[in-house]
Design an enzyme around this catalytic site. Structure first.
Site, PDB file in Angstrom:
ATOM      1  N   GLY A  10      26.526  12.683  16.446  1.00 50.85           N
ATOM      2  CA  GLY A  10      26.761  14.415  17.318  1.00 50.85           C
ATOM      3  C   GLY A  10      27.536  14.531  17.806  1.00 50.85           C
ATOM      4  O   GLY A  10      27.774  15.310  19.133  1.00 50.85           O
ATOM      5  N   GLY A  13      29.327  17.823  18.577  1.00 52.25           N
ATOM      6  CA  GLY A  13      28.796  19.076  19.601  1.00 52.25           C
ATOM      7  C   GLY A  13      29.189  19.469  20.750  1.00 52.25           C
ATOM      8  O   GLY A  13      30.134  18.082  20.831  1.00 52.25           O
ATOM      9  N   GLN A  14      28.128  19.809  21.523  1.00 53.05           N
ATOM     10  CA  GLN A  14      28.674  20.375  22.688  1.00 53.05           C
ATOM     11  C   GLN A  14      28.749  18.839  24.106  1.00 53.05           C
ATOM     12  O   GLN A  14      30.425  19.030  24.452  1.00 53.05           O
ATOM     13  CB  GLN A  14      27.745  21.543  23.517  1.00 53.05           C
ATOM     14  N   ASP A  36      29.521  12.368  12.484  1.00 53.31           N
ATOM     15  CA  ASP A  36      29.023  14.063  13.366  1.00 53.31           C
ATOM     16  C   ASP A  36      28.034  14.164  11.450  1.00 53.31           C
ATOM     17  O   ASP A  36      28.407  14.154  10.218  1.00 53.31           O
ATOM     18  CB  ASP A  36      29.066  15.444  13.375  1.00 53.31           C
ATOM     19  N   ASP A  54      24.833  11.485   8.029  1.00 51.47           N
ATOM     20  CA  ASP A  54      23.568  11.920   8.129  1.00 51.47           C
ATOM     21  C   ASP A  54      22.713  11.306   9.060  1.00 51.47           C
ATOM     22  O   ASP A  54      22.104  10.083   8.447  1.00 51.47           O
ATOM     23  CB  ASP A  54      22.442  12.478   7.261  1.00 51.47           C
ATOM     24  N   TYR A 144      11.072  22.149  21.712  1.00 51.44           N
ATOM     25  CA  TYR A 144      11.514  21.025  21.853  1.00 51.44           C
ATOM     26  C   TYR A 144      11.039  20.359  23.036  1.00 51.44           C
ATOM     27  O   TYR A 144      11.757  19.142  22.896  1.00 51.44           O
ATOM     28  CB  TYR A 144      13.335  21.779  22.936  1.00 51.44           C
TER      29      TYR A 144
HETATM   30  P1  NAD Z   1      25.302  20.465  19.950  1.00 56.19           P
HETATM   31  O1  NAD Z   1      23.588  21.197  18.950  1.00 56.19           O
HETATM   32  O2  NAD Z   1      26.110  21.175  20.706  1.00 56.19           O
HETATM   33  O3  NAD Z   1      25.366  19.223  19.210  1.00 56.19           O
HETATM   34  C1  NAD Z   1      24.576  18.520  17.807  1.00 56.19           C
HETATM   35  C2  NAD Z   1      25.439  17.719  16.973  1.00 56.19           C
HETATM   36  O4  NAD Z   1      24.527  17.074  16.120  1.00 56.19           O
HETATM   37  C3  NAD Z   1      26.121  18.892  15.887  1.00 56.19           C
HETATM   38  O5  NAD Z   1      27.154  18.209  16.381  1.00 56.19           O
HETATM   39  C4  NAD Z   1      25.633  18.324  14.836  1.00 56.19           C
HETATM   40  O6  NAD Z   1      26.059  19.288  13.834  1.00 56.19           O
HETATM   41  C5  NAD Z   1      24.912  17.536  14.687  1.00 56.19           C
HETATM   42  N1  NAD Z   1      24.168  17.302  13.711  1.00 56.19           N
HETATM   43  C6  NAD Z   1      23.104  18.065  14.062  1.00 56.19           C
HETATM   44  N2  NAD Z   1      21.761  17.562  12.725  1.00 56.19           N
HETATM   45  C7  NAD Z   1      22.522  16.193  12.528  1.00 56.19           C
HETATM   46  C8  NAD Z   1      22.454  15.375  11.685  1.00 56.19           C
HETATM   47  N3  NAD Z   1      21.406  15.235  11.026  1.00 56.19           N
HETATM   48  N4  NAD Z   1      23.290  13.875  11.856  1.00 56.19           N
HETATM   49  C9  NAD Z   1      24.193  13.567  12.445  1.00 56.19           C
HETATM   50  N5  NAD Z   1      24.988  14.959  13.293  1.00 56.19           N
HETATM   51  C10 NAD Z   1      24.142  16.135  13.820  1.00 56.19           C
HETATM   52  O7  NAD Z   1      24.075  19.263  21.688  1.00 56.19           O
HETATM   53  P2  NAD Z   1      24.441  18.251  22.431  1.00 56.19           P
HETATM   54  O8  NAD Z   1      24.242  20.606  23.565  1.00 56.19           O
HETATM   55  O9  NAD Z   1      25.730  18.281  22.494  1.00 56.19           O
HETATM   56  O10 NAD Z   1      22.888  18.464  23.020  1.00 56.19           O
HETATM   57  C11 NAD Z   1      23.543  16.722  22.633  1.00 56.19           C
HETATM   58  C12 NAD Z   1      22.000  16.196  23.017  1.00 56.19           C
HETATM   59  O11 NAD Z   1      22.357  16.414  25.222  1.00 56.19           O
HETATM   60  C13 NAD Z   1      20.691  16.658  22.437  1.00 56.19           C
HETATM   61  O12 NAD Z   1      20.221  15.781  22.213  1.00 56.19           O
HETATM   62  C14 NAD Z   1      20.362  17.004  23.775  1.00 56.19           C
HETATM   63  O13 NAD Z   1      19.008  17.670  23.204  1.00 56.19           O
HETATM   64  C15 NAD Z   1      21.096  17.161  24.572  1.00 56.19           C
HETATM   65  N6  NAD Z   1      20.847  17.886  25.832  1.00 56.19           N
HETATM   66  C16 NAD Z   1      21.589  18.796  25.776  1.00 56.19           C
HETATM   67  C17 NAD Z   1      21.614  19.685  26.517  1.00 56.19           C
HETATM   68  C18 NAD Z   1      22.807  21.425  27.096  1.00 56.19           C
HETATM   69  O14 NAD Z   1      22.903  21.889  28.520  1.00 56.19           O
HETATM   70  N7  NAD Z   1      23.793  21.008  26.290  1.00 56.19           N
HETATM   71  C19 NAD Z   1      20.553  20.030  27.922  1.00 56.19           C
HETATM   72  C20 NAD Z   1      19.588  18.967  27.575  1.00 56.19           C
HETATM   73  C21 NAD Z   1      20.049  18.245  26.640  1.00 56.19           C
HETATM   74  N1  SER Z   2      20.772  23.469  27.636  1.00 55.65           N
HETATM   75  C1  SER Z   2      19.080  22.394  26.940  1.00 55.65           C
HETATM   76  C2  SER Z   2      18.554  24.549  26.253  1.00 55.65           C
HETATM   77  O1  SER Z   2      18.639  25.024  27.321  1.00 55.65           O
HETATM   78  C3  SER Z   2      17.905  22.397  28.127  1.00 55.65           C
HETATM   79  O2  SER Z   2      17.803  21.428  27.131  1.00 55.65           O
HETATM   80  O3  SER Z   2      17.585  24.059  25.411  1.00 55.65           O
END
Ligand code: NAD
Ligand code: SER
Length: 314
Positions: A10, A13-14, A36, A54, A144
Site C-alpha cells: 500500500g 497511498g497517503q 501497491d 495484490d 471500517y
Molecule cells: P490510502 O487509501 O491512501 O492507501 C492505501 C493503499 O493501499 C492505496 O495506495 C491502495 O492502492 C493500496 N491497496 C488497496 N488495495 C490493495 C491491494 N489489494 N493490494 C495492494 N495494495 C492495495 O490509505 P492511507 O491513508 O495511506 O492508510 C494506510 C493505513 O493507515 C490503512 O490501514 C488505514 O486504515 C490506516 N489509517 C489511516 C488514517 C489516515 O488518516 N490516513 C488514519 C487511521 C488509520
Molecule cells: N482518517 C481515517 C478515516 O477518517 C481514520 O481512520 O477513515
C-alpha cells in the site's frame, strides 16, 4: 545490526509514500521494497525498488517475501471509513483478509516484525468522548471500525499464540500534503488547505463544532518508526496503541487558515460522514504509548497549519 529487508504494502497511498521514503533513509533504498495494487506514486519513482502486488493474492505475496528475503512487512492497504460505508462487504474482505494473509506468512517465514495500523475508528458512540483511554468500552458502528477492532485482536492472537512481533497504532486523522488521502472522514482537514489556496473558500461536509483527534504526517511517521524500533520488552500492548497529536474542529482549523489567508471563508453542508465523525471520540488519552516507548508529538494546530501553508504554496 541485523540486516532488514522491508516490504511496504500500500506504498502509493497517503501514508505509504512518506513512510516508504522515511524507511529508505534509515535502512537504505534497496532494502525497502514499495508495493501497491495501483501504479507507483511519482514521489517514489527512482527512490528504490517497486513491485506491483495484490495483497489479496496470498501465493504471490508469499513468493515475493521468499524471493526478496523480506524480514519485515508494513501493511497499509485498506479501505477507509467513508469509502467503507459505501461498500461494507468489500471493506471487510480487504481489511481482514489482507491482515490474515500477512500474519500467516509472517508466522511461516518467521519474519522479524510486522506493522499494521489501526484507527480511532475502533471507538464508537459508547466510548468516552474526551481523553478516550487505551482500554474502555469499544463498540464501533462503521464497517471500517469493526474491521480495525477485529484486526487488533488478530494481531494480539498472532503475537501471543505464535510469537509474531506485530505492532500497531490507532492513528488519528492524518493530515499531509505529499500524497492524496484515500477516502476517510477526516479528509476534510486536508481538502480545506488546497481549497483555501485555490478558491479562498471551502464547503465542509462536517459541522463546525465537530472535534476529532488529528495528527500531522511527520509526527505519524515518527511515531510508527519509534514504535517499530522500540525494544520488544517495552511493548505491553499487542492489540494497538492509542496515539494522540492534537484535536480540533472545522471552525478551529478555518480560523487558523484565516491567519494566513484573511479572505478565506468556510460554509457547512453535512453529509453521511457527519454520523461517522459523531460516533468517534473528540480526543484520545495516549499515556500508555508515552510511558512504554516515550511517544511525544511535535506539531499542534498552529505549527501544522504554518507548515502546510508553506509547503502547499511552494
Ligand atoms: P490510502 O487509501 O491512501 O492507501 C492505501 C493503499 O493501499 C492505496 O495506495 C491502495 O492502492 C493500496 N491497496 C488497496 N488495495 C490493495 C491491494 N489489494 N493490494 C495492494 N495494495 C492495495 O490509505 P492511507 O491513508 O495511506 O492508510 C494506510 C493505513 O493507515 C490503512 O490501514 C488505514 O486504515 C490506516 N489509517 C489511516 C488514517 C489516515 O488518516 N490516513 C488514519 C487511521 C488509520
Ligand atoms: N482518517 C481515517 C478515516 O477518517 C481514520 O481512520 O477513515
Amino acid at each position: 545490526m541485523v540486516k532488514e529487508k522491508i516490504l511496504v504494502i500500500g506504498a502509493s497511498g497517503q501514508i505509504g509514500v512518506e513512510l516508504t521514503l522515511a524507511l529508505r533513509k534509515i535502512y537504505g533504498s534497496s532494502n525497502v521494497i514499495a508495493s501497491d495494487l495501483r501504479e507507483e506514486n511519482d514521489l517514489l519513482k527512482g527512490s528504490g525498488p517497486y513491485v506491483s502486488l495484490d495483497v489479496m493474492n496470498k501465493e504471490m505475496l508469499h513468493v515475493q517475501v521468499i524471493r526478496q528475503n523480506v524480514t519485515q512487512i508494513y501493511l497499509l492497504a485498506a479501505i477507509l471509513s467513508a469509502t467503507g460505508e459505501k461498500n461494507p462487504n468489500l471493506a471487510w474482505h480487504l481489511n481482514m483478509q489482507s491482515l490474515l494473509n500477512v500474519l500467516d506468512i509472517a508466522r511461516e517465514e518467521k519474519l522479524h516484525k510486522v506493522y499494521w495500523p489501526s484507527s480511532i475508528a475502533v471507538f464508537g458512540p459508547t466510548s468516552p468522548k474526551h481523553n478516550c483511554p487505551q482500554q474502555t468500552i469499544i463498540e464501533p458502528t462503521t464497517v471500517y471500525g469493526i474491521s480495525k477492532y477485529a484486526g487488533e485482536f488478530w494481531c494480539n492472537y498472532f503475537s501471543y499464540r505464535y510469537g509474531v512481533d506485530v505492532r500497531s497504532l490507532r492513528y488519528p486523522g492524518l493530515i499531509s500534503y505529499k500524497s492524496a488521502p484515500g477516502g476517510g472522514t477526516t479528509d476534510y482537514a486536508i481538502e480545506i488547505f488546497q481549497e483555501a489556496i485555490d478558491e479562498k473558500k471551502y464547503d465542509c461536509f462536517l459541522r463546525e463544532d465537530t472535534y476529532l483527534p488529528m495528527m500531522y504526517m511527520p509526527d505519524a511517521i515518527r511515531a510508527t518508526i519509534e514504535l517499530m524500533e522500540a525494544d520488544k520488552d517495552k511493548i505491553t500492548v499487542r492489540t494497538s496503541y492509542n496515539l494522540s497529536g492534537m484535536s480540533f474542529s472545522p471552525m478551529d482549523i478555518a480560523a487558523e487558515i484565516k491567519k494566513h489567508i484573511p479572505e478565506f471563508s468556510i460554509s457547512y453542508q453535512t453529509d453521511y460522514r457527519q454520523a461517522i465523525a459523531d460516533s468517534w471520540p473528540q480526543s484520545i488519552d495516549d499515556s500508555v504509548a508515552r510511558r512504554d516507548w516515550g511517544w511525544k508529538e511535535e506539531y499542534n494546530l498552529e505549527r501544522m497549519t504554518r507548515d502546510m501553508m508553506q509547503n502547499l504554496n511552494k
